[in-house]
Each structure stands twice: as structure tokens, then as C-alpha cells.
Design an enzyme around this catalytic site. Structure first.
Site, PDB file in Angstrom:
ATOM      1  CG  PHE A 126      -1.929   1.005   1.324  1.00 15.52           C
ATOM      2  CD1 PHE A 126      -3.165   0.780   0.746  1.00 15.52           C
ATOM      3  CD2 PHE A 126      -1.701   2.204   1.970  1.00 15.52           C
ATOM      4  CE1 PHE A 126      -4.168   1.743   0.815  1.00 15.52           C
ATOM      5  CE2 PHE A 126      -2.698   3.176   2.032  1.00 15.52           C
ATOM      6  CZ  PHE A 126      -3.927   2.941   1.455  1.00 15.52           C
ATOM      7  CG  ASP A 193      -0.068  -2.301   7.173  1.00 12.20           C
ATOM      8  OD1 ASP A 193      -1.201  -2.628   7.581  1.00 12.20           O
ATOM      9  OD2 ASP A 193       0.192  -1.169   6.711  1.00 12.20           O
ATOM     10  CE1 TYR A 218      -9.155   3.058   6.755  1.00 10.22           C
ATOM     11  CE2 TYR A 218      -8.215   4.155   8.673  1.00 10.22           C
ATOM     12  CZ  TYR A 218      -8.114   3.754   7.356  1.00 10.22           C
ATOM     13  OH  TYR A 218      -6.982   4.032   6.648  1.00 10.22           O
ATOM     14  CE  LYS A 219      -7.865   0.023   4.901  1.00 12.54           C
ATOM     15  NZ  LYS A 219      -6.421  -0.044   4.672  1.00 12.54           N
ATOM     16  NE  ARG A 364      -9.617  -2.355  -2.911  1.00 13.58           N
ATOM     17  CZ  ARG A 364      -9.177  -1.884  -1.749  1.00 13.58           C
ATOM     18  NH1 ARG A 364      -8.084  -2.376  -1.196  1.00 13.58           N
ATOM     19  NH2 ARG A 364      -9.829  -0.921  -1.127  1.00 13.58           N
TER      20      ARG A 364
HETATM   21  C1  PLP Z   1      -5.677   1.126   4.702  1.00 14.03           C
HETATM   22  C2  PLP Z   1      -4.199   0.964   4.816  1.00 14.03           C
HETATM   23  C3  PLP Z   1      -3.413   1.952   5.396  1.00 14.03           C
HETATM   24  C4  PLP Z   1      -4.057   3.223   5.841  1.00 14.03           C
HETATM   25  O1  PLP Z   1      -3.159   4.139   6.355  1.00 14.03           O
HETATM   26  P1  PLP Z   1      -3.714   5.434   7.084  1.00 14.03           P
HETATM   27  O2  PLP Z   1      -2.526   6.067   7.643  1.00 14.03           O
HETATM   28  O3  PLP Z   1      -4.712   4.967   8.106  1.00 14.03           O
HETATM   29  O4  PLP Z   1      -4.403   6.274   6.073  1.00 14.03           O
HETATM   30  C5  PLP Z   1      -2.062   1.714   5.534  1.00 14.03           C
HETATM   31  N1  PLP Z   1      -1.503   0.558   5.108  1.00 14.03           N
HETATM   32  C6  PLP Z   1      -2.239  -0.413   4.534  1.00 14.03           C
HETATM   33  C7  PLP Z   1      -1.602  -1.682   4.095  1.00 14.03           C
HETATM   34  C8  PLP Z   1      -3.603  -0.228   4.364  1.00 14.03           C
HETATM   35  O5  PLP Z   1      -4.333  -1.180   3.784  1.00 14.03           O
END
Ligand code: PLP
Length: 389
Positions: A126, A193, A218-219, A364
Site C-alpha cells: 500500500f 501491516d 476502520y476496515k 475490488r
Molecule cells: C488502509 C491501509 C493503510 C491506511 O493508512 P492510514 O494512515 O490509516 O491512512 C495503511 N496501510 C495499509 C496496508 C492499508 O491497507
């Protein structure tokens, strides 16, 4: 064809032992919500809890609520609730800040512990993780090495390896125990992560000897938009880690207002500044949906739902229109590649099937097992077939 699939969906929904959990959420009528891997649905208990926090705890309790209503300890207390969902004993997780900030925190702590000069980052990560890793490497005098999780290049210079447990685009699930062991064999620290796995499948951080982990809430954890993220540090490392963001809330005596810094003991040293109380307590209420839920059953339903959805897509959508990108070893999402994916997703959303689009050509679909039904998976595939016809 559709009649067979409808019969399969009906049988699977009738046999689903988690079906009643859907009632713990507030979902709009008629919408098939397949974007819980971006923003989880609203747990039914959250609105009243947030209203109480604002009206009573803040409105009436005022500053007395920091201790009177348990605000001060909320990052550790809610951290322990998340620990239970990721296979961690209490006392190793703190909730606060965003995932991006916690990636920074974890990488710098790992590098400082190791003293080595290379940070390896998942090349498919990500994007925020890659951006942060680049800056963390520069600040710690490290070289950043991008590597595919299947071909990690580790050496006696490797300080830390940052990996995503589930690829945010394809949904591929990586082998946490094997990769963590390989990283340890090289004498380096593993930073995972968990943004796309926590709440979707059972995790066993302690059992797998994971060093550091971060993730968002939040997921699949349904904490609400911008809910704070979490940071895990293995218990035996905690007394030795040095935070790169040593704010007053991580101090051994935060109200002593000492000029010099000395870290708190335990996970409290992972905190930085004043916690996000309203969103933290929204997350706290959201976590109630997990009461009594068996994560092994969640995983079984997740795999059954995604398998069924792929079967429906293969049966209903012409084979030359979409490619299934998601492998067998996956988290709880299905990614399809197709031409004109952005316009296709907009048409799906207009037809009340909500997924998301990721460039260049990916549709997705996240399958949150707590609130989705097999009938939803079939309906989504039928609408995809209609849009692509
Ligand atoms: C959703 C997600 C994030 C989100 O990062 P934020 O700092 O909360 O915006 C980070 N890493 C991964 C792998 C994600 O899927």
C-alpha cells in the site's frame, strides 16, 4: 445457471452460524456493501455510545472525564481488546494515530534496536507504507530496498522488513510464520501491516514471534472513518524500544511535567500525544460486535463467501471480460481486472453494488464475513454480469 447458484446461496445462508451477526450492524436497504475492506459498516451500538460520550462525558463531565470516564487509559484498554483479535496477550498494543504514523514508529524502533543500515519494504505495498519507509530510512541513515515478498533479499545489513499481511490490490495472503522466521534467520525485525487481515481472519502474533505490527481499525474492525490505528510490540522488546515520537503521553510521569524525557514502562511508551477520544470510543463501541465471535468461523465463512463469489462470476460473466486476480491463498477480498474498470465500478455503485476501483484496471470487492450473505455475493455477480454485458 442462476437458479443453481441461487439454491446454493440459499442453502449456505440457511446454514450460516454467523448470520445473526448482521443484526449487529446498521446497513442501508437494498445496498450490497462490498467495501468493508475500505470503510467497515456501522455497528448498531456506535451512534448512542458516541452521543453519550459527547453529551454526558464531555458535556457534563468536562475535564473530570479524563480519569472519571476512563479516557486517559483508553489507548491501552482498547489496545488490549484489539490484542485479543490479533493473537496477542494484553499489554503489547496501543491504539492511536494513523497507520501511516505507526508504520513510521515501528520502523524507526526496529532500526534503533538492530543498529543495522538497511530497511526492506514490500515492493507491492500500500503506497503510504512505502512513502513512510523511504523517509524512515533516510532519517535513520539506512538504504531502502524494495523487494517482492516471495523474493526477499535479506543480509546481515537488514534492520527491518515491512510487509503487508494481505496485498491491498490482489488480496493475496502472505505466510506470516514462514516470512517472520526467514526475517529472524537474517537477524532482522519483522514489521507486519495487518490492515487487511485483522478482523478478517485469525492472527497469532505472539505464537509466530512477530516483532512489530500495525494496522488500521476502520476496515474489517468497523471503527468508523478515520478511527485510530494500533501498534503492537512484542512484550520482550517493549522495555528496550525507543520511540521516535516520544510525546508527553508516553512519559513515565506525564503529569510531572519534567523537562527531561524518560519513557513509561509497557505499551504506554508507544503513545505520543493526547488521544483521539471521540473516535477511540467509537471504536470501543464498534468492537462490541466481536463479543462471542469465533475468528476461525469468521475465516471459514470468508473463504466460503469469496469462493462462492468467484464461482458466480465465472458462471455468469463472459470469461473474456474479467480476470480473477485473487489467488487461492487470500484474505477476504476478491479483485477482478477488466477493461474500463473505473467506469464499470461507477455503474456498479449506481446499481447499489458498492466495491471500489484501484488503478489501473482493478475492481475490488471486500467480503466482511460479519454482515454479508451468500445472496449478496450472487446479487453482486449478477449485476457485474449485467453491467459488462
Ligand atoms: C488502509 C491501509 C493503510 C491506511 O493508512 P492510514 O494512515 O490509516 O491512512 C495503511 N496501510 C495499509 C496496508 C492499508 O491497507
Amino acid at each position: 445457471m442462476s437458479a443453481d447458484l441461487a439454491a446454493r446461496a440459499a442453502a449456505a445462508d440457511a446454514a450460516d452460524q454467523l448470520a445473526h451477526l448482521r443484526d449487529r450492524f446498521t446497513l442501508p436497504d437494498g445496498v450490497v456493501y462490498l467495501d468493508g475492506n475500505s470503510l467497515g459498516a456501522l455497528p448498531a451500538g456506535v451512534p448512542d455510545r458516541v452521543a453519550d460520550v459527547v453529551r454526558h462525558q464531555w458535556g457534563e463531565g468536562l475535564i473530570g472525564s479524563w480519569f472519571g470516564a476512563g479516557w486517559w487509559d483508553a489507548p491501552e484498554r482498547i489496545g488490549d481488546r484489539i490484542a485479543a483479535l490479533i493473537g496477542a496477550a494484553p499489554g503489547q498494543v496501543v491504539v492511536g494515530d494513523s497507520t501511516s504514523v505507526n508504520v513510521f514508529r515501528a520502523l524507526v524502533m526496529a532500526q534503533r534496536l538492530s543498529g543495522r543500515d538497511e530497511i526492506v519494504v514490500d515492493a507491492t505495498t500500500f503506497p503510504t507504507d512505502g512513502y513512510i519507509a523511504e523517509s524512515a530510512a533516510r532519517m535513520t541513515g539506512c538504504t531502502l530496498v524494495a523487494a517482492h515478498p516471495r523474493e526477499l533479499t535479506l543480509s546481515d545489513r537488514t534492520a527491518a522488513v515491512l510487509l503487508n499481511h494481505v496485498d491491498f490490490r490482489s488480496g493475496e495472503l502472505w505466510d506470516m510464520p514462514a516470512l517472520t522466521a526467514a526475517i529472524h534467520d537474517a537477524g532482522a525485525y519483522a514489521v507486519w501491516d495487518l490492515s487487511h487481515s485483522a478482523g478478517a481472519l485469525p492472527l497469532a502474533l505472539d505464537a509466530h514471534g512477530v516483532d512489530f505490527a500495525v494496522g488500521c481499525t476502520y476496515k474489517y474492525l468497523n471503527g468508523g472513518p478515520g478511527a485510530p490505528a494500533y501498534c503492537y510490540v512484542r512484550a520482550d522488546l517493549l522495555p528496550r524500544v525507543e520511540q521516535p515520537l516520544p510525546g508527553w503521553c508516553s512519559h513515565g510521569d506525564p503529569f510531572g511535567m519534567e523537562a527531561g524525557y524518560r519513557p513509561a514502562t509497557g505499551a504506554t511508551r508507544l503513545r505520543t500525544g493526547t488521544p483521539e477520544i471521540i473516535s477511540l470510543l467509537s471504536l470501543d463501541a464498534a468492537l462490541d460486535v466481536w463479543d462471542g465471535v469465533d475468528l476461525a468461523a469468521v475465516r471459514a465463512k470468508s473463504l466460503a463467501l469469496t469462493t462462492f463469489f468467484i464461482d458466480c462470476v465465472r458462471a455468469l460473466v463472459p470469461a473474456d471480460r474479467v480476470t480473477v486476480l485473487t489467488p487461492q491463498t487470500r484474505g477476504s477480498q476478491v479483485a477482478l481486472a477488466c477493461d474500463g474498470a473505473e467506469a464499470v465500478m461507477n455503474a456498479l455503485i449506481a446499481a447499489q453494488v458498492v466495491g471500489d476501483y484501484r488503478p489501473p484496471d482493478v475492481l475490488r470487492f471486500g467480503f466482511a464475513p460479519l454482515y454479508l450473505r451468500f445472496a449478496d455475493a450472487l446479487r453482486a455477480a449478477e449485476i457485474i454480469a449485467k453491467v459488462l454485458a
